[in-house]
Design an enzyme around this catalytic site. Structure first.
Site, PDB file in Angstrom:
ATOM      1  N   ASN A   8       1.000  -1.214  -0.049  1.00  0.00           N
ATOM      2  CA  ASN A   8      -0.006  -0.036   0.015  1.00  0.00           C
ATOM      3  C   ASN A   8       0.850   1.225  -0.077  1.00  0.00           C
ATOM      4  O   ASN A   8       1.401   1.667   1.043  1.00  0.00           O
ATOM      5  CB  ASN A   8      -0.933  -0.054   1.219  1.00  0.00           C
ATOM      6  CG  ASN A   8      -1.639   1.114   1.387  1.00  0.00           C
ATOM      7  OD1 ASN A   8      -1.795   2.114   0.324  1.00  0.00           O
ATOM      8  ND2 ASN A   8      -2.528   1.247   2.424  1.00  0.00           N
ATOM      9  N   LYS A  10       0.193   4.412  -0.200  1.00  0.00           N
ATOM     10  CA  LYS A  10      -0.615   5.401   0.272  1.00  0.00           C
ATOM     11  C   LYS A  10      -0.291   6.779  -0.523  1.00  0.00           C
ATOM     12  O   LYS A  10      -0.225   6.435  -1.640  1.00  0.00           O
ATOM     13  CB  LYS A  10       0.105   5.619   1.805  1.00  0.00           C
ATOM     14  CG  LYS A  10      -0.234   4.288   2.619  1.00  0.00           C
ATOM     15  CD  LYS A  10      -0.029   4.526   4.097  1.00  0.00           C
ATOM     16  CE  LYS A  10      -0.355   2.955   4.719  1.00  0.00           C
ATOM     17  NZ  LYS A  10      -0.143   3.094   6.117  1.00  0.00           N
ATOM     18  N   HIS A  95      -9.480   1.159   5.030  1.00  0.00           N
ATOM     19  CA  HIS A  95      -8.145   1.185   5.710  1.00  0.00           C
ATOM     20  C   HIS A  95      -8.498   2.138   6.920  1.00  0.00           C
ATOM     21  O   HIS A  95      -9.251   3.220   6.818  1.00  0.00           O
ATOM     22  CB  HIS A  95      -7.097   1.910   4.871  1.00  0.00           C
ATOM     23  CG  HIS A  95      -5.803   1.726   5.387  1.00  0.00           C
ATOM     24  ND1 HIS A  95      -5.405   2.706   6.146  1.00  0.00           N
ATOM     25  CD2 HIS A  95      -4.915   0.835   5.343  1.00  0.00           C
ATOM     26  CE1 HIS A  95      -4.408   2.452   6.801  1.00  0.00           C
ATOM     27  NE2 HIS A  95      -3.646   1.398   6.085  1.00  0.00           N
ATOM     28  N   GLU A  97      -6.939   4.559   7.846  1.00  0.00           N
ATOM     29  CA  GLU A  97      -6.510   5.939   7.423  1.00  0.00           C
ATOM     30  C   GLU A  97      -7.972   6.488   6.706  1.00  0.00           C
ATOM     31  O   GLU A  97      -8.265   7.809   7.086  1.00  0.00           O
ATOM     32  CB  GLU A  97      -5.450   6.179   6.672  1.00  0.00           C
ATOM     33  CG  GLU A  97      -4.172   5.969   7.580  1.00  0.00           C
ATOM     34  CD  GLU A  97      -2.980   5.410   7.019  1.00  0.00           C
ATOM     35  OE1 GLU A  97      -2.865   5.149   5.680  1.00  0.00           O
ATOM     36  OE2 GLU A  97      -2.057   4.868   7.809  1.00  0.00           O
ATOM     37  N   GLU A 165      -5.164  -5.007  10.691  1.00  0.00           N
ATOM     38  CA  GLU A 165      -4.319  -3.821  10.742  1.00  0.00           C
ATOM     39  C   GLU A 165      -4.430  -3.148  12.130  1.00  0.00           C
ATOM     40  O   GLU A 165      -5.238  -2.039  12.121  1.00  0.00           O
ATOM     41  CB  GLU A 165      -4.175  -2.932   9.437  1.00  0.00           C
ATOM     42  CG  GLU A 165      -3.851  -3.472   8.096  1.00  0.00           C
ATOM     43  CD  GLU A 165      -3.430  -2.376   7.167  1.00  0.00           C
ATOM     44  OE1 GLU A 165      -2.121  -2.639   6.855  1.00  0.00           O
ATOM     45  OE2 GLU A 165      -3.907  -1.192   7.107  1.00  0.00           O
ATOM     46  N   GLY A 171       2.837   2.436  10.800  1.00  0.00           N
ATOM     47  CA  GLY A 171       3.643   3.362  10.587  1.00  0.00           C
ATOM     48  C   GLY A 171       4.363   3.874  12.062  1.00  0.00           C
ATOM     49  O   GLY A 171       5.104   4.789  11.941  1.00  0.00           O
ATOM     50  N   SER A 210       3.468  -2.244  10.268  1.00  0.00           N
ATOM     51  CA  SER A 210       4.949  -2.234  10.570  1.00  0.00           C
ATOM     52  C   SER A 210       5.564  -3.648  10.037  1.00  0.00           C
ATOM     53  O   SER A 210       6.751  -4.005  10.697  1.00  0.00           O
ATOM     54  CB  SER A 210       5.272  -1.966  11.943  1.00  0.00           C
ATOM     55  OG  SER A 210       4.891  -0.527  12.357  1.00  0.00           O
TER      56      SER A 210
HETATM   57  P1  13P Z   1       3.074   0.354   7.597  1.00  0.00           P
HETATM   58  O1  13P Z   1       3.708  -1.016   7.181  1.00  0.00           O
HETATM   59  O2  13P Z   1       3.912   1.763   7.130  1.00  0.00           O
HETATM   60  O3  13P Z   1       3.041   0.282   9.201  1.00  0.00           O
HETATM   61  O4  13P Z   1       1.532   0.665   6.989  1.00  0.00           O
HETATM   62  C1  13P Z   1       0.643  -0.591   7.345  1.00  0.00           C
HETATM   63  C2  13P Z   1      -0.546  -0.057   6.667  1.00  0.00           C
HETATM   64  O5  13P Z   1      -1.187   0.657   6.821  1.00  0.00           O
HETATM   65  C3  13P Z   1      -0.637  -0.839   5.075  1.00  0.00           C
HETATM   66  O6  13P Z   1      -2.031  -0.861   4.836  1.00  0.00           O
END
Ligand code: 13P
Length: 247
Positions: A8, A10, A95, A97, A165, A171, A210
């Site tokens: 992803n 993002k 997601h 976010e 997640e 992150g 992560s």
């Molecule tokens: P990270 O791997 O940067 O923690 O992000 C995970 C994520 O949100 C994947 O959709």
């Protein structure tokens, strides 16, 4: 079950970054060292570009969201048939976010998943608790509410992917412990059996939060962990590939 390793991207990178990353992945794919299914989900403006770059590779393409309607007056949104048209086979939905930034609800996520399925895409439905919810002992309740609310009922199980997640692991460099991951993934499997029947045994349940080259093998070897949804580490071709190789 064949693992799915999904990147992803993002909201990161510009044209040259997308080109370089896709070229790097295609070159590594040519070495054929991973048996996992591979997927990248670039930002919308670069989907066409990345589709061209990855042509002839084994790496699939996905969107990071779609609208619940197939077309219409929805300024700024992207419809599932458009994603399919441009070469996507997957779409990430719900997601954390998007749930946080855009207030997406379980009902909306389910509508998006139905639209994705109707367009021939495989939805990757994301669920996960916040740190506060975990500390309050509510993690499994939150997951249950999200899974029951976001997954279309009665769908063909082989056309669904669920990603766990934990919000606090995204992150942050912190991952859930293998024991916590197994507990949640096993519960998601049980919930899915209730929703879609025994076919749920073949639904891939990804872990995200992560995931890095140095923790991927341990996470991916756990029961009911059928792949990974990778954020930050998917922006470096070598790191994404190292994760893919450990699947
Ligand atoms: P990270 O791997 O940067 O923690 O992000 C995970 C994520 O949100 C994947 O959709």
């Amino acid at each position: 079950m064949r693992a799915l390793i999904a990147g992803n991207w993002k909201m990161n990178g510009l044209t040259e970054d997308a080109k370089a990353l896709a070229a790097g992945l295609k070159a590594l794919d040519g070495q054929g060292e991973s048996s996992a299914e591979l997927l990248v989900c670039p930002p919308f403006p670069y989907l066409g570009l990345v589709a061209q770059q990855l042509a002839g590779s084994r790496i699939a393409l996905g969107g990071q969201d779609c609208h619940g309607a197939a077309a219409g007056a929805h300024t700024g949104d992207t419809a599932a048939p458009m994603l399919r048209d441009i070469g996507c086979s997957y779409v990430i939905l719900g997601h954390s976010e998007r749930r946080a930034d855009h207030g997406e609800t379980d009902v909306q996520v389910r509508g998006k998943a139905e639209s994705a399925l109707a367009a021939g895409l495989v939805p990757i439905v994301c669920v996960g608790e916040t740190e506060q919810e975990r500390n309050a002992g509510q993690a499994l309740n939150v997951i249950a509410r999200q899974v029951k609310g976001s997954v279309p009922a009665g769908m063909e199980a082989e056309r669904l992917v669920v990603a766990y997640e934990p919000v606090w692991a995204i992150g942050t460099g912190r991952t859930a412990t293998p024991a916590d991951v197994v507990e949640v993934h096993t519960e998601i499997r049980r919930l899915l059996v209730g929703l879609v029947g025994e076919g749920a045994q073949s639904v891939r349940i990804l872990y995200g939060g992560s995931v890095k080259p140095d923790n991927a093998a341990e996470l991916l070897s756990q029961a009911n962990v059928d792949g990974a949804l990778v954020g930050g580490a998917s922006l470096k071709a070598e790191d994404f590939w190292a994760i893919a190789r450990s699947a």
